[in-house]
Motif scaffolding. Structure first.
Motif, mmCIF file in Angstrom:
data_model
loop_
_atom_site.group_PDB
_atom_site.id
_atom_site.type_symbol
_atom_site.label_atom_id
_atom_site.label_comp_id
_atom_site.label_asym_id
_atom_site.label_seq_id
_atom_site.Cartn_x
_atom_site.Cartn_y
_atom_site.Cartn_z
ATOM 1 N N TRP A 117 0.807 -1.329 -0.295
ATOM 2 C CA TRP A 117 -0.025 -0.211 0.053
ATOM 3 C C TRP A 117 0.863 1.200 0.141
ATOM 4 O O TRP A 117 0.373 2.269 -0.682
ATOM 5 C CB TRP A 117 -0.837 0.032 1.108
ATOM 6 N N GLN A 118 1.945 1.252 0.613
ATOM 7 C CA GLN A 118 2.972 2.245 0.355
ATOM 8 C C GLN A 118 3.382 2.899 -0.561
ATOM 9 O O GLN A 118 3.428 3.965 -1.049
ATOM 10 C CB GLN A 118 4.021 1.974 1.329
ATOM 11 N N TYR A 119 3.729 1.797 -1.697
ATOM 12 C CA TYR A 119 4.143 2.113 -2.949
ATOM 13 C C TYR A 119 3.121 2.608 -3.786
ATOM 14 O O TYR A 119 3.289 3.489 -4.487
ATOM 15 C CB TYR A 119 4.705 0.840 -3.511
ATOM 16 N N ILE A 120 2.006 2.236 -3.371
ATOM 17 C CA ILE A 120 0.689 2.668 -4.267
ATOM 18 C C ILE A 120 0.581 4.289 -3.721
ATOM 19 O O ILE A 120 0.172 5.013 -4.644
ATOM 20 C CB ILE A 120 -0.408 1.946 -4.070
ATOM 21 N N PHE A 157 -8.818 2.874 -5.772
ATOM 22 C CA PHE A 157 -9.650 1.745 -4.936
ATOM 23 C C PHE A 157 -9.420 0.395 -5.664
ATOM 24 O O PHE A 157 -9.415 0.114 -6.960
ATOM 25 C CB PHE A 157 -11.228 1.911 -5.281
ATOM 26 N N PHE A 158 -9.350 -0.629 -4.842
ATOM 27 C CA PHE A 158 -8.953 -2.050 -5.168
ATOM 28 C C PHE A 158 -10.011 -2.923 -4.521
ATOM 29 O O PHE A 158 -10.659 -2.741 -3.400
ATOM 30 C CB PHE A 158 -7.760 -2.499 -4.983
ATOM 31 N N ALA A 159 -10.214 -4.296 -5.023
ATOM 32 C CA ALA A 159 -11.067 -5.224 -4.420
ATOM 33 C C ALA A 159 -10.375 -5.501 -2.974
ATOM 34 O O ALA A 159 -9.410 -5.747 -2.860
ATOM 35 C CB ALA A 159 -11.166 -6.449 -5.416
ATOM 36 N N ASP A 160 -11.617 -5.862 -2.079
ATOM 37 C CA ASP A 160 -11.158 -5.990 -0.761
ATOM 38 C C ASP A 160 -10.504 -7.285 -0.340
ATOM 39 O O ASP A 160 -10.375 -7.762 0.696
ATOM 40 C CB ASP A 160 -12.281 -5.516 0.078
ATOM 41 N N THR A 161 -10.444 -8.216 -1.436
ATOM 42 C CA THR A 161 -9.818 -9.339 -1.003
ATOM 43 C C THR A 161 -8.246 -9.222 -1.331
ATOM 44 O O THR A 161 -7.587 -10.315 -1.039
ATOM 45 C CB THR A 161 -10.162 -10.364 -2.529
ATOM 46 N N THR A 171 -0.444 -8.163 -7.610
ATOM 47 C CA THR A 171 -1.631 -8.170 -8.173
ATOM 48 C C THR A 171 -2.904 -7.905 -7.699
ATOM 49 O O THR A 171 -3.308 -8.861 -7.067
ATOM 50 C CB THR A 171 -1.853 -9.263 -9.311
ATOM 51 N N CYS A 172 -3.556 -6.797 -8.058
ATOM 52 C CA CYS A 172 -4.923 -6.580 -7.422
ATOM 53 C C CYS A 172 -5.669 -5.792 -8.282
ATOM 54 O O CYS A 172 -5.386 -4.565 -8.997
ATOM 55 C CB CYS A 172 -4.613 -5.525 -6.123
ATOM 56 N N GLY A 190 -17.019 -5.232 -1.845
ATOM 57 C CA GLY A 190 -16.382 -4.260 -1.333
ATOM 58 C C GLY A 190 -15.030 -3.852 -1.734
ATOM 59 O O GLY A 190 -14.272 -4.526 -2.635
ATOM 60 N N PHE A 191 -14.440 -2.683 -1.474
ATOM 61 C CA PHE A 191 -13.268 -2.140 -2.025
ATOM 62 C C PHE A 191 -12.282 -1.365 -0.753
ATOM 63 O O PHE A 191 -12.928 -1.100 0.160
ATOM 64 C CB PHE A 191 -13.543 -0.868 -2.944
ATOM 65 N N TYR A 192 -11.095 -1.602 -0.993
ATOM 66 C CA TYR A 192 -10.289 -0.844 -0.093
ATOM 67 C C TYR A 192 -9.727 0.329 -0.715
ATOM 68 O O TYR A 192 -9.429 0.230 -2.069
ATOM 69 C CB TYR A 192 -9.031 -1.585 0.135
#
Length: 216
Positions: A117-120, A157-161, A171-172, A190-192
């Protein structure tokens, strides 16, 4: 003389029927799992709908808990669709000079990032890598040269899986695909959300977030 038997499915695509239950969809801040308000959820057909049914294109906004719901009767049964999330306001939310310092510490090797998440969050110019160009973009935003990020959105936003605590790269998907929709098979989607430029998790996800969590 002859006859034939026909069957049909009656659905309320406009969502006008009372007690029309729905499929919940939510967006949460990855950092603290707070719901993100005013996220636009977009639902769109990815294949032609069954004969006689209209194509799908809807959008809803999340409430202050980060959630909304799609009326079940608005979605044709057996249809295929994608669900995406979008929010591009207040780019300075959670962003300050300390975030800029954290990116620089990563780049010089003093304090490398350890989680995806830090890279994103640090990929401010959305070119797929973290570099000095990202620090320039973030500095321009902080100093007021930019009022918005020219090559990125305020949130991604990315899938919460996905597990964003894993090492980078991962890969998300940034969309959720539903194939052969059956209303009984989906209890929630859901999304993160990852706030771009916020490396110390100080962004405010909603207007009811506790004050103790809203301090920079």
């Amino acid at each position: 003389a002859s006859y034939c038997t026909a069957t049909f499915t009656l659905q309320d695509f406009a969502g006008n029927c009372e007690n029309n239950s729905g499929v919940p969809v939510c967006a949460q801040n990855w950092c603290n799992h707070e719901g993100i308000e005013e996220v636009s959820f977009n639902l769109q057909s990815i294949t032609p709908p069954p004969p006689g049914l209209p194509p799908i294109w809807y959008f809803w906004l999340s409430a202050d808990n980060g959630c909304t719901s799609f009326p079940l009767n608005a979605i044709p049964l057996s249809s295929d669709f994608t669900l995406t999330a979008f929010k591009d306001d207040n780019p300075l939310n959670g962003v300050g000079t300390y975030d800029l310092l954290l990116i620089k510490l990563h780049l010089d090797g003093t304090q490398p990032f350890t989680q995806a998440w830090q890279y994103i969050a640090a990929d401010v110019n959305n070119d797929g890598v973290v570099s000095g160009a990202d620090t320039i973009e973030l500095k321009n935003l902080i100093t007021g040269i930019y009022t918005e990020l020219p090559n990125n959105t305020s949130w991604r936003f990315f899938a919460d899986t996905c597990d964003f605590s894993a090492p980078y790269p991962i890969t998300c998907p940034e969309e959720i695909q539903v194939v052969n929709f059956n209303s009984g098979a989906y209890t929630d989607l859901g999304f993160y959300g990852i706030k771009i430029g916020d490396l110390n998790c100080t962004s405010i996800a909603n207007s009811v977030q506790p004050p103790s969590e809203r301090q920079n």
